[in-house]
Enzyme design. Sequence first.
Site, PDB file in Angstrom:
ATOM      1  N   CYS A 149      -4.544  -1.136  11.547  1.00  0.00           N
ATOM      2  CA  CYS A 149      -3.733  -1.338  12.774  1.00  0.00           C
ATOM      3  C   CYS A 149      -3.416  -0.101  13.687  1.00  0.00           C
ATOM      4  O   CYS A 149      -3.097  -0.138  14.826  1.00  0.00           O
ATOM      5  CB  CYS A 149      -2.118  -1.730  12.334  1.00  0.00           C
ATOM      6  SG  CYS A 149      -1.423  -0.501  11.140  1.00  0.00           S
ATOM      7  N   GLN A 185      -1.581   3.570   1.968  1.00  0.00           N
ATOM      8  CA  GLN A 185      -2.323   2.207   2.287  1.00  0.00           C
ATOM      9  C   GLN A 185      -3.670   2.641   3.009  1.00  0.00           C
ATOM     10  O   GLN A 185      -4.713   1.872   2.698  1.00  0.00           O
ATOM     11  CB  GLN A 185      -1.556   1.402   3.233  1.00  0.00           C
ATOM     12  CG  GLN A 185      -2.167   0.085   3.440  1.00  0.00           C
ATOM     13  CD  GLN A 185      -1.151  -0.636   4.218  1.00  0.00           C
ATOM     14  OE1 GLN A 185      -0.343  -0.580   4.840  1.00  0.00           O
ATOM     15  NE2 GLN A 185      -1.688  -2.254   4.254  1.00  0.00           N
TER      16      GLN A 185
END
Length: 435
Positions: free
Chosen positions: A50, A116
Amino acid sequence: MNIAVVGLSHRTAPVEVREKLSISDDNIPSAFNTLNTNDQIIEVSILSTCNRLEIYSFVKNSDNGVKAIKDFLCKHSGLGIDELDPHLFSYDQAEAVKHVMRVAGGLDSLVLGEGQILSQVKKMVRLGQENHSMGPILNRLLTQAVSTGKRVRSETNLGTGAVSISSAAVELAQLKLGQSEGKDELMSLEREKVSIVGAGRMSRLLIQHLQSKGCSKLKLINRTFQRAEALALDFPDVDIHCQLLDDLDESLRNSTLIFTSTAAENPIIDAARLKEVVRDETLRLIDIGVPRNISSDVKGLTGFEAHDVDDLQEVVSRNQEARQQIALEAEALVDEEGRIFLEWWASLEAVPTINLLRSSLESVRKEELQKALSRMGPDFSARERKVVEALSKGIINKILHTPVTNLRAPQTSSNRKISLEVIETLFELGVSESE
């Protein structure tokens, strides 16, 4: 030939640009296929998250390879090079190596030290291997980057207490709730009517963080009911009501806080849809999807307060200062791992000479062994022949060990070149003629 990386991130491009370059999992094979067929690119792998799109490559020539990748990005995004180039970065050689180590270590993330990104780098390695796009150089570089990320998290405290994109989104909701009440503090979400759109990994993390902030009841909205229910079952202490995406308008009417995190390539909420919604109080929308799930035309719409991933910086900056000193320790590990890789890469310069030297000595060994065995006569048993052959191989390996070790050892390029030239001359290897 060289290592190069071309990409953009939250540091160089706003979300409205990043979302145009995002490559979904479904489109990854096609992207690999296009890049693999370019004659300037020898090896390639793609990191799409993202907050960044980065293409790592081993190319015949840095300038031509970077241009080929930029051409691909222009075609993929539909943006002209004049529009796209100001947002792109490109590194080669040592800078490219250091960059991927920093990325895997969480040092280049919006949220410093977030975990992440390491999983995403592991996924990049897996996808590159599955699509047969990575060779020995990128395999070594990217697997070492993963190891670097693990070292950063195990040998420093950078990952301890680090917020993630999901936790930052929850904190942003708390902060905005406080600001709406004239307070610069994080407020409890206990009384908020919360909905989450999407049932993937990010939504799972959202539920975890919402639960820790006092939220015990929420709606989970997804395209498929089965996936939403499966996620809800993992949180027995939270009252989760599952709905299909077709019923989203009901949540738009009745929720006070909605998080969106789907893989949709186009917005699922826009101004036209919200104008049909009748509400008595402000609806806060926080979109952590890239591409965005909420259209930019929602911002400024009366009765609605919309935020995207770029707005998370307001929360992240509150947590960063105390982590900067720890980041310096992590940077030292990154530098160390970068040196290790660069030393290995430089040592490859010696491989052609080492192979020719080994081949030359092996030819001598076989020739002399055959002469010796022929003089032994028929009474020399097969077992004895094997012993003598093993002896000859052992002698060759002993002779080669020291020069090969020294050629591969860390040293300046000029010193290694001198050593290679000496060996090539003494043994008449003729490397230049063979290449």
